[in-house]
Enzyme design. Structure first.
Site, PDB file in Angstrom:
ATOM      1  N   CYS A  40      48.976  34.939  34.462  1.00 56.05           N
ATOM      2  CA  CYS A  40      48.016  34.404  35.563  1.00 56.05           C
ATOM      3  C   CYS A  40      47.111  33.350  34.942  1.00 56.05           C
ATOM      4  CB  CYS A  40      47.370  35.531  36.050  1.00 56.05           C
ATOM      5  SG  CYS A  40      45.973  35.036  37.337  1.00 56.05           S
ATOM      6  N   SER A  42      44.061  33.211  34.895  1.00 53.47           N
ATOM      7  CA  SER A  42      42.696  33.701  34.370  1.00 53.47           C
ATOM      8  C   SER A  42      42.913  34.114  33.026  1.00 53.47           C
ATOM      9  CB  SER A  42      42.412  34.978  35.451  1.00 53.47           C
ATOM     10  OG  SER A  42      42.272  34.532  36.493  1.00 53.47           O
TER      11      SER A  42
END
Ligand code: CXF
Ligand code: ZN
Length: 371
Positions: A40, A42
């Site tokens: 991801c 993030s």
């Protein structure tokens, strides 16, 4: 026991695989043999410094699924062999937010960034050469084995492939929920989704599921635009100006009902563009994570106030993971929610850094590490 895991040793830095010490599960904890972990944006935000790490080394990964390998003493609700998807935001089930169906805002999330256990900021489960290692989101899914709190684990049916089920632990819920819960898309709506990577693609399918008549995907990468058309987008354009004009052309000049803002690194400019693209009393949903060091962008206040628009932040799609992860997997089983099609490429653990290079190059919707 020992486990291999991908860690950051410095920021900015790249993930590298090292041999870590992993503690046994304590009361209320599980040891899980990882089956898969999504890559991801993030995770990369921590590598670049957009998001702060609690300490270094930092063992990454927060979108994972696996099989319970050991259950801590006195731990209830889980057994060896259970299939679990992790929720990157732990859920206590009892705090004010959980009690009101806002599990994504559970108070346990407050100290997540320390990389320690939430009840004790000096208590870690991973170490390297005797030094504590931070666990991303309390789960560190870039490890072959991980020890987690039961607050982070959601039991799922064993017939759903964990290689794709893992995506419901962050990207699917974040994007799909941003459209369904945060933008509250209604049948007949005109919706713009800005940025159609691993999050935005799910906002596209969420908007389509909620009955949007028009879903305009915006992305500079042609491959992502083309993919969005297979996920329920009715139109795909390269920039937001074109999308806003298109929305106005279909709404008697009014603008989109909502715009879901999902670029990988969000700025105030993106949010302003989203606000401008929606009609009077329309909704702009900010989903992507920005650079915490520079992330306060100017908001066009006239758009907000004089046109009574709604600016809505969205964390994990305003979802309740213990209800929504199983519900999304049921939608997948019934062929309604696309998960297999989100996975562009599978990687080994040693290829994590390569996976993020591919993400930056626009080659992936989602890369997934398969253990
Ligand atoms: C993010 C939200 C901000 C903290 C890290 C995780 N969400 C999903 O990737
Ligand atoms: Zn994520």
């Amino acid at each position: 026991m020992t486990t291999r895991g991908a860690v950051l040793r410095e920021v900015p830095g790249r993930f590298e695989v090292v041999e870590l010490e992993l503690d046994d599960p304590r009361p209320g904890e599980l040891r899980v043999r990882m089956v898969a972990s999504g890559l991801c944006h993030s995770d990369d935000h921590h590598a670049t410094g957009d998001l702060k790490v609690g300490r270094l080394p930092f063992a990454g990964g927060h979108e994972g699924a696996g099989i319970v390998d050991a259950v801590g003493p006195g731990t209830t609700g889980f057994a060896e062999g259970d299939h679990v998807v992790f929720t990157f935001l732990p859920v206590c089930g009892r705090c004010r937010w959980c009690a009101h169906g806002m599990q994504n805002l559970c108070d346990l999330g407050a100290s997540l960034a320390t990389g320690a256990r939430w009840e004790d900021p000096t208590s870690f489960r991973l170490s390297l050469d005797g030094e504590p290692v931070a666990q991303m989101a309390g789960i560190s899914t870039f490890c072959e084995y991980t020890t987690v709190s039961t607050s982070s684990a959601v039991k799922v049916p064993s017939d759903v492939p964990l290689e794709v089920a893992c995506l419901t632990g962050c990207g699917v819920g974040t994007g799909w929920g941003a459209a369904v819960n945060s933008a509250q898309v209604r049948p007949g709506d005109v919706v713009i989704v800005m940025g159609v990577g691993g999050i935005g693609m799910n906002a596209v399918q969420g908007a389509a599921h909620a009955g949007a008549a028009v879903v305009i995907a915006v992305d500079p990468v042609e491959f992502k635009r083309m993919t969005a058309l297979t996920f329920g987008a009715t139109h795909a354009v390269a920039d937001i100006k074109e999308a806003a004009e298109l929305a106005r052309s279909m709404t008697n000049g009014q603008g989109a009902d909502s715009c879901v803002v999902c670029p990988g690194v969000i700025t105030g400019k993106h949010v302003g563009q989203g606000l401008r693209a929606v009609r009077k009393a329309g909704t702009c949903v900010a989903v992507g994570v920005g650079d915490v060091r520079t992330g306060d962008g100017d908001i066009p206040l006239a758009e907000l106030v004089l046109f009574q628009k709604r600016l809505q932040g969205s964390l994990f799609g305003a979802s309740a993971p213990t209800a929504d992860i199983p519900a999304q997997l049921e939608l997948y089983r019934r062929g309604i929610l696309k998960l297999d099609e989100l996975v562009t490429r599978r990687y080994t653990l040693d290829e994590v850094a390569q996976g993020f290079d591919d993400m930056h190059a626009g080659r992936n919707i989602r890369g997934v590490v398969v253990y």
